[in-house]
Motif scaffolding. Structure first.
Motif, PDB file in Angstrom:
ATOM      1  N   PHE A  11     -65.335   2.853  21.494  1.00  0.00           N
ATOM      2  CA  PHE A  11     -66.009   3.208  22.652  1.00  0.00           C
ATOM      3  C   PHE A  11     -65.041   4.061  23.551  1.00  0.00           C
ATOM      4  O   PHE A  11     -63.944   4.029  23.337  1.00  0.00           O
ATOM      5  CB  PHE A  11     -66.113   1.840  23.497  1.00  0.00           C
ATOM      6  N   GLY A  12     -65.664   5.137  23.973  1.00  0.00           N
ATOM      7  CA  GLY A  12     -64.990   5.912  24.650  1.00  0.00           C
ATOM      8  C   GLY A  12     -66.107   6.946  25.443  1.00  0.00           C
ATOM      9  O   GLY A  12     -67.123   6.427  25.976  1.00  0.00           O
ATOM     10  N   ALA A  13     -65.680   7.976  26.026  1.00  0.00           N
ATOM     11  CA  ALA A  13     -66.193   9.114  26.864  1.00  0.00           C
ATOM     12  C   ALA A  13     -66.490   8.453  28.452  1.00  0.00           C
ATOM     13  O   ALA A  13     -66.862   9.232  29.242  1.00  0.00           O
ATOM     14  CB  ALA A  13     -67.752   9.281  26.398  1.00  0.00           C
ATOM     15  N   GLU A  14     -65.942   7.228  28.786  1.00  0.00           N
ATOM     16  CA  GLU A  14     -65.897   6.980  30.218  1.00  0.00           C
ATOM     17  C   GLU A  14     -64.833   5.935  30.299  1.00  0.00           C
ATOM     18  O   GLU A  14     -64.486   5.307  29.436  1.00  0.00           O
ATOM     19  CB  GLU A  14     -67.364   6.685  30.584  1.00  0.00           C
ATOM     20  N   PRO A  15     -64.190   5.762  31.352  1.00  0.00           N
ATOM     21  CA  PRO A  15     -63.097   4.711  31.563  1.00  0.00           C
ATOM     22  C   PRO A  15     -63.704   3.373  31.736  1.00  0.00           C
ATOM     23  O   PRO A  15     -64.952   3.089  32.059  1.00  0.00           O
ATOM     24  CB  PRO A  15     -62.487   5.131  33.038  1.00  0.00           C
ATOM     25  N   TRP A  16     -62.910   2.258  31.052  1.00  0.00           N
ATOM     26  CA  TRP A  16     -63.373   1.076  30.801  1.00  0.00           C
ATOM     27  C   TRP A  16     -62.347   0.142  31.029  1.00  0.00           C
ATOM     28  O   TRP A  16     -61.239   0.599  30.772  1.00  0.00           O
ATOM     29  CB  TRP A  16     -64.267   0.850  29.574  1.00  0.00           C
ATOM     30  N   GLY A  58     -58.947   5.971  35.720  1.00  0.00           N
ATOM     31  CA  GLY A  58     -59.946   6.880  36.449  1.00  0.00           C
ATOM     32  C   GLY A  58     -59.482   8.127  36.464  1.00  0.00           C
ATOM     33  O   GLY A  58     -58.226   8.370  36.169  1.00  0.00           O
ATOM     34  N   ARG A  59     -60.350   9.050  36.736  1.00  0.00           N
ATOM     35  CA  ARG A  59     -59.814  10.448  36.894  1.00  0.00           C
ATOM     36  C   ARG A  59     -59.524  10.684  38.253  1.00  0.00           C
ATOM     37  O   ARG A  59     -60.156   9.884  39.196  1.00  0.00           O
ATOM     38  CB  ARG A  59     -61.036  11.637  36.421  1.00  0.00           C
ATOM     39  N   SER A  60     -58.550  11.571  38.548  1.00  0.00           N
ATOM     40  CA  SER A  60     -58.409  11.822  40.081  1.00  0.00           C
ATOM     41  C   SER A  60     -59.570  12.312  40.627  1.00  0.00           C
ATOM     42  O   SER A  60     -59.849  11.985  41.946  1.00  0.00           O
ATOM     43  CB  SER A  60     -56.999  12.587  40.459  1.00  0.00           C
ATOM     44  N   ASP A  61     -60.417  12.717  40.039  1.00  0.00           N
ATOM     45  CA  ASP A  61     -61.742  13.181  40.491  1.00  0.00           C
ATOM     46  C   ASP A  61     -62.695  12.354  40.909  1.00  0.00           C
ATOM     47  O   ASP A  61     -63.535  12.230  41.744  1.00  0.00           O
ATOM     48  CB  ASP A  61     -62.450  14.131  39.544  1.00  0.00           C
ATOM     49  N   ASP A  62     -62.463  11.066  40.179  1.00  0.00           N
ATOM     50  CA  ASP A  62     -63.401   9.756  40.123  1.00  0.00           C
ATOM     51  C   ASP A  62     -62.803   9.050  41.441  1.00  0.00           C
ATOM     52  O   ASP A  62     -63.707   7.966  41.807  1.00  0.00           O
ATOM     53  CB  ASP A  62     -63.226   8.814  39.111  1.00  0.00           C
ATOM     54  N   MET A  63     -61.578   9.131  42.084  1.00  0.00           N
ATOM     55  CA  MET A  63     -61.234   8.592  43.171  1.00  0.00           C
ATOM     56  C   MET A  63     -61.780   8.666  44.138  1.00  0.00           C
ATOM     57  O   MET A  63     -62.097   9.528  44.674  1.00  0.00           O
ATOM     58  CB  MET A  63     -59.662   8.582  43.325  1.00  0.00           C
ATOM     59  N   LEU A  64     -62.411   7.535  44.819  1.00  0.00           N
ATOM     60  CA  LEU A  64     -63.114   7.435  46.148  1.00  0.00           C
ATOM     61  C   LEU A  64     -62.214   7.180  47.259  1.00  0.00           C
ATOM     62  O   LEU A  64     -61.333   6.340  47.195  1.00  0.00           O
ATOM     63  CB  LEU A  64     -64.266   6.342  46.156  1.00  0.00           C
ATOM     64  N   PHE A 122     -61.119   3.071  43.021  1.00  0.00           N
ATOM     65  CA  PHE A 122     -61.421   3.490  41.859  1.00  0.00           C
ATOM     66  C   PHE A 122     -62.563   2.738  41.328  1.00  0.00           C
ATOM     67  O   PHE A 122     -62.397   1.508  41.713  1.00  0.00           O
ATOM     68  CB  PHE A 122     -60.357   3.614  40.746  1.00  0.00           C
ATOM     69  N   PRO A 123     -63.661   3.081  40.921  1.00  0.00           N
ATOM     70  CA  PRO A 123     -64.858   2.394  40.432  1.00  0.00           C
ATOM     71  C   PRO A 123     -64.201   1.349  39.333  1.00  0.00           C
ATOM     72  O   PRO A 123     -64.819   0.244  39.288  1.00  0.00           O
ATOM     73  CB  PRO A 123     -65.878   3.360  39.893  1.00  0.00           C
ATOM     74  N   SER A 124     -63.316   1.709  38.527  1.00  0.00           N
ATOM     75  CA  SER A 124     -62.793   0.799  37.550  1.00  0.00           C
ATOM     76  C   SER A 124     -62.313  -0.404  38.180  1.00  0.00           C
ATOM     77  O   SER A 124     -62.302  -1.477  37.586  1.00  0.00           O
ATOM     78  CB  SER A 124     -61.814   1.390  36.556  1.00  0.00           C
ATOM     79  N   GLN A 125     -61.944  -0.411  39.576  1.00  0.00           N
ATOM     80  CA  GLN A 125     -61.040  -1.408  39.991  1.00  0.00           C
ATOM     81  C   GLN A 125     -62.220  -2.324  40.411  1.00  0.00           C
ATOM     82  O   GLN A 125     -62.479  -3.710  40.239  1.00  0.00           O
ATOM     83  CB  GLN A 125     -60.566  -1.273  41.431  1.00  0.00           C
ATOM     84  N   VAL A 126     -63.367  -1.980  40.999  1.00  0.00           N
ATOM     85  CA  VAL A 126     -64.658  -2.684  41.045  1.00  0.00           C
ATOM     86  C   VAL A 126     -65.306  -3.390  39.975  1.00  0.00           C
ATOM     87  O   VAL A 126     -65.196  -4.420  39.930  1.00  0.00           O
ATOM     88  CB  VAL A 126     -65.831  -2.028  41.750  1.00  0.00           C
TER      89      VAL A 126
END
Lengths: 127, 436
Positions: free
Chosen positions: B212-217, B327-333, B341-345
Motif C-alpha cells: 500500500f502506498g501513494a498516500e499517507p496512512w 503528511g506532506r508539509s503541503d497537506d498540513m492544515l 494533519f489529516p492523518s492525525q484525524v
C-alpha cells in the motif's frame, strides 16, 4: 405485548425519507405507524411495519442504517383517561418512558407504542 | 529468498558512501552538461562539477522543488535525448500544469529493481499472484507495481483501479495472494468483500500481503486492513518526480521504510533554514537520484515530513530507514492558527471500533472564524434506537480529537456508506476558505 420496531438513522438530507418510503412501498410493505426523533443533523425514524424482517433486509441492502429493537404495544379504548391508567402504573413502579407514540388501531381502538427504561419490569406490570 | 539484491540492500556504511559519492559525481557532471537548469543553478551558486567529490559534498548543491519541474514543462528537465526515452508518466497536476517524468530503458529497469526489492522484503515470491489495483496510465502506481511484480516473476493480474465487483470476483477466482493499491481503496475493497454475500474473506480470499502506498496512512489503518483482509500490510514509498513507487519499502519488521539509497539518496533538512538535520530528528525529505538518466533530480524537496534511522535493521538490511510519513508539509492544515494533519484525524478515528474509518474534513470561514467539520460514519452494528447513545459515541470521538489536535472540530455522524469511496488517492479534505 412486545413488538419489533425498526429504527432507521437518516441524515437530514432532502429526499432521504421519501427514498425509504418508496422502497417499502414498492416491496408492498405497509408502514403501520412511525415517529421521527430529530436532532440538529440527523433523525431516527421509529417504524412499525407489516413485515419487519423483510423491511430490515431490504433497507440494509439499500445502505440504510437500520437497527431492530422491541417496544411495548398497548391497545386501549379511544376515550379520555384510558392511557393515564397505564402510565400511572408505570410511574408508580419507577419505570421511565423513554419515548412513546400513538396511532389508531382496528375497531376504533387506540394503540400506543412505548419504550420503557426497564423492559422486564414493564412487562411484569403491564402483564 | 530473503533479499532481492543483498549486495546493495545490506552494504556496509563506508562502502555505500563511497558508491554514493561516485554516483553523485557522475550525475552532477551529467546533468551539468545536459540540462540548462542545473548548469545555471550551479553557476549561480558558484559550484562546479569538480567541487563534488564525495557524498558529503552534496550540501554544496542548490535545492530544487516542484515549481522548477513545472516551469520547465514539458521537456526542459530531460537529460536524455528523445530517442532514448521509452516511457512518460505525469503527476495528477490538480493545480496548473502536470509534472512530466521521462524514463530511459535503464531507468525503468532501476525502478522495477526498487519495486522488486520491496516485494521481496514483504515476502513476495514468484509463486504469488499479484493483483495490481493501482490505476494504470499516467499515474506511476499501476505500471510501477506491474513492472516490479513482473521482475519478481509473480503471476500479475493487472486489474487497474475501479470496478470493485469484478476486482473481488477475479481476486477470488484467480486466488490473488498479493494486493497492490492505495490503502483507502484497500479499505473500500475490504468493506465491499464483507458486503458481498458470495464471498467470505476467510474461506474465499487468499490474500496474504498488501502493498500500500501513494498516500499517507496510519498504524490504525494498517491494523484495520490487516484484520479485515487477513493480510500483512506493508508500506511502499515513492513519488513520480523521483521515479515512482519503490523508492523504498518496509521489511517484515514493519519498523520503518528502507530507502534504496544506492539509487535514491535521501537527506532530511529543516524546511525553514534548509540546513541538514541529524538522524532521528524530523524534517523535510530531500532526494537526489543517483542513477537516473531520463529526468534526474538533484536535492529535490519532497515536502514530505519524516526522520531517518541508520544502522542494521533486524531483517539484516543496512539501507537507511525512514519513519512513516505523517503528511506532506503541503497537506498540513492551519485551522484557527493550529497545525493539523489529516492523518492525525485518521489515527483517532481508526482507534475507535464504532466507525468505518471513512472520514471527510470540510474547512470554511464564517465571520472570520475557521469552521472545522468532520463527517464520520458510524458502523451499522453501532446504530441503535437511541439518539442519546449516538450522541455519546460522538462526544467520545470529539474528546479524543480535541486531545490529539488541540482544537475542537464539529463532528457529524453520517450514514454508513455515504462518504464517497476513492478508487485511487483518497480525497479527505475540502478547504473552502478563501485567503485571497
Amino acid at each position: 405485548m412486545k413488538i419489533k420496531q425498526l429504527s432507521i438513522f437518516l441524515q437530514n438530507k432532502l429526499g432521504r425519507f421519501a427514498e425509504m418510503a418508496s422502497l417499502l412501498g414498492e416491496a408492498e410493505i405497509n408502514m403501520q405507524a412511525f415517529t421521527v426523533a430529530e436532532n440538529a443533523e440527523f433523525g431516527i425514524v421509529r417504524l412499525i411495519v407489516s413485515d419487519v424482517d423483510k423491511a430490515a433486509k431490504l433497507l440494509i441492502e439499500h445502505s440504510f442504517a437500520v437497527s431492530v429493537n422491541e417496544v411495548f404495544l398497548l391497545e386501549m379504548p379511544d376515550e379520555p383517561g384510558a392511557l393515564a391508567v397505564y402510565v400511572n402504573k408505570l410511574s408508580d413502579a419507577g419505570v421511565f418512558i423513554e419515548y412513546m407514540y400513538a396511532f389508531s388501531g382496528a375497531n376504533g381502538k387506540a394503540v400506543v407504542a412505548l419504550k420503557p427504561s426497564d423492559a422486564a419490569l414493564c412487562e411484569k406490570i403491564l402483564g | 529468498m530473503k533479499y532481492w539484491n543483498e549486495k546493495m540492500e545490506c552494504m556496509g556504511a563506508e562502502d555505500m558512501r563511497a558508491l554514493q559519492g561516485e554516483r553523485l559525481r557522475n550525475i552532477v557532471r551529467y546533468t551539468y552538461e545536459r540540462v540548462e537548469f542545473y548548469r545555471r543553478r550551479m553557476d549561480e551558486a558558484g559550484v562546479s562539477p569538480d567541487d563534488i567529490q564525495t557524498i558529503d559534498d552534496i550540501v554544496k548543491l542548490p535545492f530544487m522543488q516542484k515549481k522548477d519541474l513545472r516551469d520547465y514543462y514539458p521537456t526542459g528537465m530531460f537529460a536524455a535525448p528523445m530517442d532514448e526515452i521509452v516511457r512518460f508518466h505525469a503527476s495528477s497536476g490538480t493545480t496548473g500544469k502536470p509534472i512530466v517524468a521521462a524514463y530511459t530503458a535503464s531507468d525503468l529497469d532501476d525502478w522495477a529493481e526498487g519495486v522488486a526489492r520491496c516485494l521481496t522484503a514483504y515476502g513476495v515470491t514468484k509463486d504469488d499472484v499479484a493483483q495490481i489495483s493501482y490505476g494504470y496510465g499516467l499515474f506511476t502506481g499501476g505500471l510501477g507495481a506491474h513492472d516490479g511484480a513482473t521482475k519478481v516473476g509473480c503471476s500479475v493480474l493487472p486489474t487497474s483501479s475501479g470496478n470493485t465487483a469484478k476486482q473481488i470476483m477475479l481476486m477470488r477466482d484467480l486466488g490473488s495472494t498479493v494486493l497492490c493499491c492505495t490503502p483507502s481503496y484497500a479499505l473500500y475493497l475490504a468493506e465491499s468483500i464483507e458486503q458481498d454475500k458470495d464471498t467470505d474473506v476467510a474461506r474465499d480470499i487468499k490474500l496474504r500481503i498488501g502493498v500500500f502506498g501513494a498516500e499517507p496512512w496510519t498504524e490504525g489503518m494498517r491494523k484495520a486492513l490487516e484484520e479485515n483482509l487477513h493480510i500483512k500490510a506493508y508500506d511502499i514509498y515513492g513519488l513520480t518526480e523521483v521515479s515512482g513507487p519503490g523508492v523504498g519499502g518496509e521489511c517484515e519488521c514493519q519498523d520503518g521504510t528502507h530507502i534504496w539509497e544506492d539509487l535514491f539518496y535521501p537527506e532530511i533538512i529543516d524546511p525553514v533554514t534548509l540546513q541538514p538535520v541529524e538522524d532521528g530528528k524530523e524534517g523535510e525529505l530531500v532526494f537526489t537520484t543517483l542513477s537516473k538518466e531520463g529526468m534526474p533530480v538533484i536535492r529535490y524537496r519532497t515536502r514530505d515530513l519524516t526522520h531517518l534511522t541508520r544502522g542494521r535493521c533486524k531483517c539484516g538490511r543496512t539501507a537507511v530507514r525512514m519513519a512513516k510519513i505523517l503528511g506532506r508539509s503541503d497537506d498540513m492544515l492551519i485551522i484557527r492558527g493550529v497545525n493539523v494533519f489529516p492523518s492525525q484525524v485518521e489515527s483517532v478515528i481508526m482507534q475507535m471500533p464504532e466507525f468505518t474509518g471513512q472520514y471527510f474534513i470540510t474547512l470554511d470561514r464564517v465571520n472570520n472564524i475557521d469552521t472545522f467539520d468532520i463527517d464520520v460514519e458510524l458502523k451499522l452494528e453501532y446504530h441503535s434506537d437511541s439518539i442519546k447513545n449516538i450522541n455519546a459515541i460522538k462526544a467520545k470521538l470529539n474528546a479524543k480529537l480535541v486531545s490529539v489536535l488541540g482544537i475542537k472540530p464539529d463532528v457529524h455522524i453520517v450514514e454508513p456508506g455515504s462518504i464517497e469511496r476513492s478508487m485511487g488517492k483518497a480525497k479527505h479534505v475540502l478547504d473552502k476558505r478563501n485567503f485571497k
